[in-house]
Design a protein around this motif. Structure first.
Motif, PDB file in Angstrom:
ATOM      1  N   THR A 148       0.838  -1.198   0.000  1.00 16.25           N
ATOM      2  CA  THR A 148       0.000   0.000   0.000  1.00 16.25           C
ATOM      3  C   THR A 148       0.872   1.247   0.000  1.00 16.25           C
ATOM      4  O   THR A 148       1.767   1.396   0.841  1.00 16.25           O
ATOM      5  CB  THR A 148      -0.924   0.016   1.223  1.00 16.25           C
ATOM      6  OG1 THR A 148      -1.771  -1.139   1.186  1.00 16.25           O
ATOM      7  CG2 THR A 148      -1.787   1.267   1.235  1.00 16.25           C
ATOM      8  N   VAL A 149       0.606   2.137  -0.944  1.00 13.67           N
ATOM      9  CA  VAL A 149       1.337   3.394  -1.084  1.00 13.67           C
ATOM     10  C   VAL A 149       0.383   4.540  -0.768  1.00 13.67           C
ATOM     11  O   VAL A 149      -0.753   4.564  -1.257  1.00 13.67           O
ATOM     12  CB  VAL A 149       1.910   3.555  -2.502  1.00 13.67           C
ATOM     13  CG1 VAL A 149       2.640   4.887  -2.642  1.00 13.67           C
ATOM     14  CG2 VAL A 149       2.843   2.391  -2.829  1.00 13.67           C
ATOM     15  N   ASP A 150       0.838   5.481   0.040  1.00 16.87           N
ATOM     16  CA  ASP A 150       0.008   6.602   0.468  1.00 16.87           C
ATOM     17  C   ASP A 150       0.829   7.885   0.354  1.00 16.87           C
ATOM     18  O   ASP A 150       1.874   8.017   0.994  1.00 16.87           O
ATOM     19  CB  ASP A 150      -0.446   6.381   1.913  1.00 16.87           C
ATOM     20  CG  ASP A 150      -1.432   7.435   2.400  1.00 16.87           C
ATOM     21  OD1 ASP A 150      -1.777   8.342   1.621  1.00 16.87           O
ATOM     22  OD2 ASP A 150      -1.845   7.353   3.569  1.00 16.87           O
ATOM     23  N   VAL A 151       0.378   8.826  -0.473  1.00 23.40           N
ATOM     24  CA  VAL A 151       1.073  10.104  -0.636  1.00 23.40           C
ATOM     25  C   VAL A 151       0.062  11.233  -0.506  1.00 23.40           C
ATOM     26  O   VAL A 151      -1.116  11.076  -0.865  1.00 23.40           O
ATOM     27  CB  VAL A 151       1.806  10.205  -1.996  1.00 23.40           C
ATOM     28  CG1 VAL A 151       2.910   9.176  -2.093  1.00 23.40           C
ATOM     29  CG2 VAL A 151       0.814  10.043  -3.153  1.00 23.40           C
ATOM     30  N   GLY A 152       0.504  12.373   0.015  1.00 24.95           N
ATOM     31  CA  GLY A 152      -0.430  13.478   0.163  1.00 24.95           C
ATOM     32  C   GLY A 152       0.234  14.730   0.680  1.00 24.95           C
ATOM     33  O   GLY A 152       1.462  14.835   0.769  1.00 24.95           O
ATOM     34  N   LEU A 153      -0.609  15.703   1.033  1.00 24.25           N
ATOM     35  CA  LEU A 153      -0.147  17.004   1.513  1.00 24.25           C
ATOM     36  C   LEU A 153      -0.951  17.404   2.738  1.00 24.25           C
ATOM     37  O   LEU A 153      -2.189  17.345   2.734  1.00 24.25           O
ATOM     38  CB  LEU A 153      -0.307  18.066   0.420  1.00 24.25           C
ATOM     39  CG  LEU A 153       0.087  19.495   0.794  1.00 24.25           C
ATOM     40  CD1 LEU A 153       1.597  19.592   1.042  1.00 24.25           C
ATOM     41  CD2 LEU A 153      -0.324  20.481  -0.301  1.00 24.25           C
ATOM     42  N   LEU A 154      -0.256  17.806   3.793  1.00 23.33           N
ATOM     43  CA  LEU A 154      -0.856  18.292   5.036  1.00 23.33           C
ATOM     44  C   LEU A 154      -0.701  19.799   5.132  1.00 23.33           C
ATOM     45  O   LEU A 154       0.330  20.354   4.733  1.00 23.33           O
ATOM     46  CB  LEU A 154      -0.147  17.664   6.235  1.00 23.33           C
ATOM     47  CG  LEU A 154      -0.715  16.381   6.846  1.00 23.33           C
ATOM     48  CD1 LEU A 154       0.356  15.723   7.708  1.00 23.33           C
ATOM     49  CD2 LEU A 154      -1.956  16.672   7.671  1.00 23.33           C
ATOM     50  N   TYR A 155      -1.723  20.449   5.671  1.00 25.89           N
ATOM     51  CA  TYR A 155      -1.619  21.864   6.000  1.00 25.89           C
ATOM     52  C   TYR A 155      -1.977  22.028   7.474  1.00 25.89           C
ATOM     53  O   TYR A 155      -3.085  21.698   7.898  1.00 25.89           O
ATOM     54  CB  TYR A 155      -2.560  22.701   5.143  1.00 25.89           C
ATOM     55  CG  TYR A 155      -2.534  24.179   5.475  1.00 25.89           C
ATOM     56  CD1 TYR A 155      -1.375  24.935   5.275  1.00 25.89           C
ATOM     57  CD2 TYR A 155      -3.657  24.823   5.983  1.00 25.89           C
ATOM     58  CE1 TYR A 155      -1.333  26.285   5.570  1.00 25.89           C
ATOM     59  CE2 TYR A 155      -3.628  26.179   6.283  1.00 25.89           C
ATOM     60  CZ  TYR A 155      -2.468  26.899   6.080  1.00 25.89           C
ATOM     61  OH  TYR A 155      -2.426  28.245   6.371  1.00 25.89           O
TER      62      TYR A 155
END
Length: 252
Positions: free
Chosen positions: A103-110
């Protein structure tokens, strides 16, 4: 929407049951999740964000069958964390998909801190990979923040710093008990708002959790490699000292 293939046998059954099935809504590609947690201490990468006092937290997320998701998570915090703010609100968006068991999980947090100062908010891209081996799931990931005003070292200089956080986790359930165990090891590469001239530090934790229906009870031991006096809040309290954190959460 998902395509639905109906065989002749199922079609015949559907015709006989039409008055009932006509009331059933089609499955949605969207999933909405949420929850609330009461914890005895909010630890972020080993450092207390609540002066070792309790925190109330909540989350709400929407995911799509394609793998894309968005959501928000919030917690009460102490005012030394973000220039007088007493709330942390995290907004995030990402993509999560499983390929051949990985499982691959990528993203952006603010990170948003409501309050008088507008210089405490910042962005943080993230990526992690996980895979299950029998009863155990292994996970490794990183979070990176480029140089932003909020990442200034408040106790040492006004210079802006970039920051990299890397971590590894092992987790697994004890069969027939409802209990799961998670071990976490992380390394922070770069100054934080409390670490003055120090560049790197290590944090680790061991968590046991028990789930009953939609309730989860957990207890964790959290610690860092800070020495006495190296990570203190504005009142002089050591907020990176090892300690036990208990929590109860509800999911819906």
């Amino acid at each position: 929407m998902r395509s639905i293939l109906v065989g002749s046998t199922l079609l015949a059954a559907a015709l006989y049951a039409a008055p009932v099935l006509a009331q059933d809504a089609p499955a949605s590609d969207f999933t909405i999740t949420g929850g609330a947690t009461l914890t005895s201490d909010y630890r972020f990468r080993g450092i207390s964000q609540t002066d070792k006092n309790p925190a109330i937290q909540g989350t709400l997320g929407v995911s799509h069958s394609s793998g894309f998701y968005v959501g928000t998570w919030g917690s009460s915090i102490d005012d030394y964390v973000a220039a007088g703010s007493d709330q942390e609100i995290d907004l995030y968006a990402g993509y999560k998909k499983t390929y051949d068991g990985t499982t691959v999980d990528v993203g952006l947090l603010y990170y948003y801190y409501p309050g008088p100062s507008g210089n405490t908010d910042f962005f943080e891209p993230y990526a992690n990979v996980s895979r299950t081996f029998g009863p155990v799931t292994a996970k490794a990931g990183l979070n990176y923040s480029w140089k932003q005003h909020a990442l200034s070292c408040g106790l040492c200089s006004s210079a802006r710093e970039d920051n990299l956080y890397t971590y590894a986790e092992l987790s697994g359930g004890i069969p027939g008990t409802g209990v799961s165990l998670t071990g976490h090891l992380g390394e922070n590469w770069g100054r934080s708002y409390l670490t003055a001239g120090l560049k790197n530090y290590t944090d680790w934790s061991l968590t046991a959790a028990y789930t009953w229906k939609n309730l989860t009870f957990s207890v964790a031991y959290v610690d860092t490699d800070f020495k006495k006096g190296e990570a203190v809040d504005f009142s002089g309290k050591n907020v990176a000292k090892g300690g036990v954190v208990a929590a109860i959460g509800v999911a819906f």
